[in-house]
Design an enzyme around this catalytic site. Structure first.
Site, PDB file in Angstrom:
ATOM      1  N   CYS A  86      20.248  10.959  57.336  1.00 53.75           N
ATOM      2  CA  CYS A  86      20.592  11.507  58.656  1.00 53.75           C
ATOM      3  C   CYS A  86      20.851  10.369  59.646  1.00 53.75           C
ATOM      4  O   CYS A  86      21.845   9.680  59.521  1.00 53.75           O
ATOM      5  CB  CYS A  86      19.502  12.466  59.133  1.00 53.75           C
ATOM      6  SG  CYS A  86      20.043  13.604  60.430  1.00 53.75           S
ATOM      7  N   HIS A 196      18.349  16.230  54.317  1.00 55.56           N
ATOM      8  CA  HIS A 196      16.999  15.674  54.274  1.00 55.56           C
ATOM      9  C   HIS A 196      16.281  16.043  52.973  1.00 55.56           C
ATOM     10  O   HIS A 196      15.475  16.980  52.944  1.00 55.56           O
ATOM     11  CB  HIS A 196      16.181  16.204  55.454  1.00 55.56           C
ATOM     12  CG  HIS A 196      16.555  15.622  56.766  1.00 55.56           C
ATOM     13  ND1 HIS A 196      16.012  14.456  57.251  1.00 55.56           N
ATOM     14  CD2 HIS A 196      17.421  16.057  57.712  1.00 55.56           C
ATOM     15  CE1 HIS A 196      16.526  14.190  58.452  1.00 55.56           C
ATOM     16  NE2 HIS A 196      17.383  15.148  58.749  1.00 55.56           N
ATOM     17  N   GLU A 198      13.838  14.607  51.640  1.00 58.87           N
ATOM     18  CA  GLU A 198      12.394  14.393  51.773  1.00 58.87           C
ATOM     19  C   GLU A 198      11.655  15.636  52.238  1.00 58.87           C
ATOM     20  O   GLU A 198      10.423  15.725  52.115  1.00 58.87           O
ATOM     21  CB  GLU A 198      12.107  13.223  52.729  1.00 58.87           C
ATOM     22  CG  GLU A 198      12.285  13.514  54.208  1.00 58.87           C
ATOM     23  CD  GLU A 198      13.712  13.394  54.702  1.00 58.87           C
ATOM     24  OE1 GLU A 198      13.897  13.346  55.934  1.00 58.87           O
ATOM     25  OE2 GLU A 198      14.646  13.337  53.864  1.00 58.87           O
TER      26      GLU A 198
END
Length: 222
Positions: A86, A196, A198
């Protein structure tokens, strides 16, 4: 495998990234402040998401000129893996480590939702945990994720296997050219992506679709 997470003022995903890397590798990554003069020797350098410097000028433009980025460029040139997610993707582009540009979403609105990604190149240290053509889920949260490259650059990155992921099944949230969601440098040791992963690494998050990216980067999979 040792990892380091670079932290800039305004980021808000550094703790998420640290938690993901710790859970998958079993070892907490080093946390490096952007004004530090040195960077510990690690196998993976990660720049997480957020809004460095409030996204003033252009997203990532100020952060890309922080002292630590000279070391990131140096390590990337030496072959160390670098991942930007990002705002981290925006910073890597502004730092000249990745091709193209990231512009305002075509909707002119911040988007925060789940998308689907197709794996374009599975033959890299970041993506070998997936298979080519595999489609997986991943959340996005950004305002300036519209990837663009001029015709010559686009032809080069498409032809040289530098496209890592595409938005799949009509879920492109920002208008990115060719549905591009993530790109590599020419050596494939630097990866930037807007989604994202994660935030989707375990059942408590609603799934573990993003886990394979970190497992591969941390050499938890062959």
């Amino acid at each position: 495998m040792k990892a380091a997470v670079i932290v800039f003022p305004g980021l808000n995903r550094d703790r998420d990234m640290i938690a993901a890397l710790t859970k998958i590798s079993g070892t907490a990554p080093a946390k490096v402040w952007h004004q530090d003069a040195d960077l510990p020797y690690t196998d993976l350098i990660v720049i997480p998401g957020g809004f460095s410097y409030g996204d003033y000028l252009r997203c990532g433009a100020i952060a890309a000129r922080s002292p630590i980025m000279d070391k990131v460029r140096e390590r990337a040139a030496a072959g160390v893996k670098v991942l930007g997610v990002c705002n981290g993707f925006q910073i890597l582009i502004e730092a000249g480590l990745l091709p193209g540009a990231l512009m305002r979403n075509t909707s002119l609105k911040f988007v925060c939702r789940e998308v689907k990604l197709e794996v374009v190149n599975s033959d890299t240290d970041f993506t070998r945990g997936y298979s080519k053509g595999q489609v997986f889920r991943c959340p996005v949260a950004h305002h300036d994720g519209n990837y663009f490259a001029d015709a010559e650059t686009l032809a080069r990155i498409e032809g040289d296997g530098q496209v890592a992921f595409r938005y799949a099944e009509g879920t492109n949230p920002n208008g990115s050219i060719n549905d591009i969601a993530g790109v590599f440098n020419d050596r494939k040791n630097v990866l930037g992506l807007m989604p994202h992963p994660e935030n989707l690494i375990e059942a408590a998050h609603g799934g573990d679709d993003g886990r394979a990216l970190f497992a591969a980067a941390l050499k938890q999979v062959a």
